[in-house]
Design an enzyme around this catalytic site. Structure first.
Site, PDB file in Angstrom:
ATOM      1  N   SER A 169       0.818  -1.220   0.000  1.00 57.68           N
ATOM      2  CA  SER A 169       0.000   0.000   0.000  1.00 57.68           C
ATOM      3  C   SER A 169       0.851   1.268   0.000  1.00 57.68           C
ATOM      4  O   SER A 169       1.806   1.389   0.761  1.00 57.68           O
ATOM      5  CB  SER A 169      -0.920   0.014   1.224  1.00 57.68           C
ATOM      6  OG  SER A 169      -1.592   1.262   1.292  1.00 57.68           O
TER       7      SER A 169
ATOM      8  N   LYS B 159     -13.836  -3.710   1.762  1.00 60.42           N
ATOM      9  CA  LYS B 159     -14.668  -2.509   1.616  1.00 60.42           C
ATOM     10  C   LYS B 159     -16.154  -2.774   1.881  1.00 60.42           C
ATOM     11  O   LYS B 159     -16.854  -1.911   2.391  1.00 60.42           O
ATOM     12  CB  LYS B 159     -14.482  -1.897   0.225  1.00 60.42           C
ATOM     13  CG  LYS B 159     -13.101  -1.256   0.040  1.00 60.42           C
ATOM     14  CD  LYS B 159     -12.986  -0.560  -1.295  1.00 60.42           C
ATOM     15  CE  LYS B 159     -11.553  -0.090  -1.513  1.00 60.42           C
ATOM     16  NZ  LYS B 159     -11.388   0.634  -2.781  1.00 60.42           N
TER      17      LYS B 159
ATOM     18  N   GLY C 129     -17.891  -4.798 -10.509  1.00 62.04           N
ATOM     19  CA  GLY C 129     -17.542  -5.221  -9.153  1.00 62.04           C
ATOM     20  C   GLY C 129     -17.500  -4.021  -8.228  1.00 62.04           C
ATOM     21  O   GLY C 129     -18.061  -2.957  -8.539  1.00 62.04           O
TER      22      GLY C 129
ATOM     23  N   MET D  32      -8.162   2.117 -13.962  1.00 64.53           N
ATOM     24  CA  MET D  32      -8.127   2.401 -12.533  1.00 64.53           C
ATOM     25  C   MET D  32      -6.970   1.687 -11.837  1.00 64.53           C
ATOM     26  O   MET D  32      -6.610   2.023 -10.720  1.00 64.53           O
ATOM     27  CB  MET D  32      -9.479   2.069 -11.883  1.00 64.53           C
ATOM     28  CG  MET D  32     -10.504   3.166 -12.205  1.00 64.53           C
ATOM     29  SD  MET D  32     -12.229   2.809 -11.829  1.00 64.53           S
ATOM     30  CE  MET D  32     -12.143   2.309 -10.142  1.00 64.53           C
TER      31      MET D  32
ATOM     32  N   GLY E 135      -4.354   4.624 -12.782  1.00 61.71           N
ATOM     33  CA  GLY E 135      -5.093   5.026 -11.585  1.00 61.71           C
ATOM     34  C   GLY E 135      -4.268   5.672 -10.484  1.00 61.71           C
ATOM     35  O   GLY E 135      -4.769   5.846  -9.372  1.00 61.71           O
TER      36      GLY E 135
HETATM   37  P1  ATR Z   1     -13.104  -5.070  -7.514  1.00 63.78           P
HETATM   38  O1  ATR Z   1     -13.394  -4.793  -6.086  1.00 63.78           O
HETATM   39  O2  ATR Z   1     -11.672  -4.822  -7.919  1.00 63.78           O
HETATM   40  O3  ATR Z   1     -14.082  -4.424  -8.447  1.00 63.78           O
HETATM   41  P2  ATR Z   1     -14.521  -7.494  -7.929  1.00 63.78           P
HETATM   42  O4  ATR Z   1     -15.666  -6.980  -7.156  1.00 63.78           O
HETATM   43  O5  ATR Z   1     -14.081  -8.912  -7.754  1.00 63.78           O
HETATM   44  O6  ATR Z   1     -13.222  -6.640  -7.657  1.00 63.78           O
HETATM   45  O7  ATR Z   1     -14.838  -7.229  -9.486  1.00 63.78           O
HETATM   46  C1  ATR Z   1     -13.916  -7.512 -10.488  1.00 63.78           C
HETATM   47  C2  ATR Z   1     -14.474  -7.036 -11.819  1.00 63.78           C
HETATM   48  O8  ATR Z   1     -13.507  -7.282 -12.847  1.00 63.78           O
HETATM   49  C3  ATR Z   1     -15.740  -7.745 -12.253  1.00 63.78           C
HETATM   50  O9  ATR Z   1     -16.502  -6.848 -13.007  1.00 63.78           O
HETATM   51  C4  ATR Z   1     -15.175  -8.873 -13.114  1.00 63.78           C
HETATM   52  O10 ATR Z   1     -16.097  -9.402 -14.046  1.00 63.78           O
HETATM   53  P3  ATR Z   1     -17.193 -10.482 -13.566  1.00 63.78           P
HETATM   54  O11 ATR Z   1     -18.247  -9.742 -12.831  1.00 63.78           O
HETATM   55  O12 ATR Z   1     -17.676 -11.078 -14.827  1.00 63.78           O
HETATM   56  O13 ATR Z   1     -16.436 -11.457 -12.693  1.00 63.78           O
HETATM   57  C5  ATR Z   1     -14.087  -8.142 -13.836  1.00 63.78           C
HETATM   58  N1  ATR Z   1     -13.016  -9.007 -14.373  1.00 63.78           N
HETATM   59  C6  ATR Z   1     -12.030  -9.614 -13.677  1.00 63.78           C
HETATM   60  N2  ATR Z   1     -11.198 -10.283 -14.494  1.00 63.78           N
HETATM   61  C7  ATR Z   1     -11.667 -10.085 -15.763  1.00 63.78           C
HETATM   62  C8  ATR Z   1     -11.240 -10.513 -17.083  1.00 63.78           C
HETATM   63  N3  ATR Z   1     -10.151 -11.273 -17.242  1.00 63.78           N
HETATM   64  N4  ATR Z   1     -11.985 -10.115 -18.141  1.00 63.78           N
HETATM   65  C9  ATR Z   1     -13.069  -9.337 -17.983  1.00 63.78           C
HETATM   66  N5  ATR Z   1     -13.521  -8.903 -16.781  1.00 63.78           N
HETATM   67  C10 ATR Z   1     -12.828  -9.280 -15.688  1.00 63.78           C
END
Ligand code: ATR
Length: 275
Positions: free
Chosen positions: A15, A66, A130, A220, A244
């Site tokens: 961090s 969070k 997410g 981000m 980000g």
């Molecule tokens: P964060 O808190 O970082 O948002 P999260 O709540 O786990 O973490 O959400 C991750 C996001 O990245 C989600 O929108 C996820 O898509 P899904 O809802 O389909 O899981 C997206 N994501 C992660 N890896 C991905 C990839 N390789 N391609 C496309 N979307 C991805």
């Protein structure tokens, strides 16, 4: 007496928040310390209470806590209610906990103040549904874009966000849609990657031709070099590329302001972290 703050997460050693807040404190002559606390995955609430009971004034909360922080806080800002996620806790004198989410304001400030790109009237594509995407929705909408489209690998999650914002008429001037239609043929002025795909060096799928002339691609995530998303955006002709880092410093500045009622100058810290 020196006031104590901390960031809590798991993992936490990477961090940059302690560096950022120490720099803010020095710059604004605020008497405070800011440390990093690693909480066990099942021990978030206990660690927060321990810090609060020992006289701590506030905390930043990062992955993966969070949402737990959102449940723990008993006073929530509107933007935190919308986000269902909290990144800033303030311990109140009566023992209560105020929860806020400064991520979205951080993103909007970085785009509007640091990159000098206004959001009003713009067509925005937000990738991901997410916690990171939810965290920035309300401040993005409050900046009055012409249109905000959410796309996500799992469509259902994007639709849930859209349903939340369709309730009431707060943002009736803004058209929000999860992309059930094919994105190709559409162009956007600002494309924001709020997925965690960059963490695994993956690229969320996007059709060619979505970057409008003069458009901004914003990831981000941040790190060394261009993320796969920013590489794709560059190859597709996006005019501006941003990661980000600026958002990270701006969300920290907003938390600092909530706690101390003093707004630090973010520019020197952004420059420092870029080196
Ligand atoms: P964060 O808190 O970082 O948002 P999260 O709540 O786990 O973490 O959400 C991750 C996001 O990245 C989600 O929108 C996820 O898509 P899904 O809802 O389909 O899981 C997206 N994501 C992660 N890896 C991905 C990839 N390789 N391609 C496309 N979307 C991805």
């Amino acid at each position: 007496m020196t006031d104590r703050y901390a960031v809590i997460g798991n993992p936490i050693s990477h961090s940059k928040s302690p560096t950022i807040h120490a720099a803010f404190a020095k710059q604004t002559s605020q008497d405070l310390t800011y440390t990093a606390i690693l909480a066990p995955l099942e021990g978030f609430e206990d660690e927060v209470r321990k810090f609060q009971d020992s006289g701590g004034k506030g905390m930043n909360v990062t992955v993966p806590f969070k949402q737990k922080a959102w449940h723990l806080a008993n006073h929530l800002s509107n933007r935190a209610i919308d986000a269902e996620a909290v990144n800033t806790l303030e311990f109140l004198v009566d023992g209560g906990i105020r929860g806020d989410n400064t991520d979205g304001v951080g993103l909007v400030r970085d785009i509007q103040d640091n990159l000098a790109i206004m959001l009003q009237g713009k067509r925005i594509l937000l990738m991901g549904a997410g916690g990171a995407a939810r965290g920035v929705m309300t401040p993005l909408l409050e900046a009055h874009p012409e249109r905000l489209v959410i796309v996500n690998r799992t469509l259902d999650k994007a639709e849930q966000i859209v349903r939340h914002y369709e309730q009431g008429d707060r943002f009736s001037q803004v058209s929000i849609s999860s992309s059930t239609y094919d994105l190709s043929g559409n162009q956007f002025d600002i494309v924001i990657n709020a997925t965690s795909a960059s963490l695994s060096d993956a690229l969320p799928p996007l059709p060619a031709g979505i970057f409008a002339p003069g458009s901004l691609a914003y990831d981000m995530m941040y790190g060394k070099g261009l993320t796969p998303f920013l590489q794709f955006a560059q190859a597709q002709g996006a005019a501006r590329l941003a990661d980000g880092l600026g958002m990270l410093v701006e969300q920290a500045a907003e938390s600092f302001f909530l706690w101390r009622n003093v707004r630090p100058d973010t520019q020197p810290i952004i420059q420092l972290l870029k080196q």
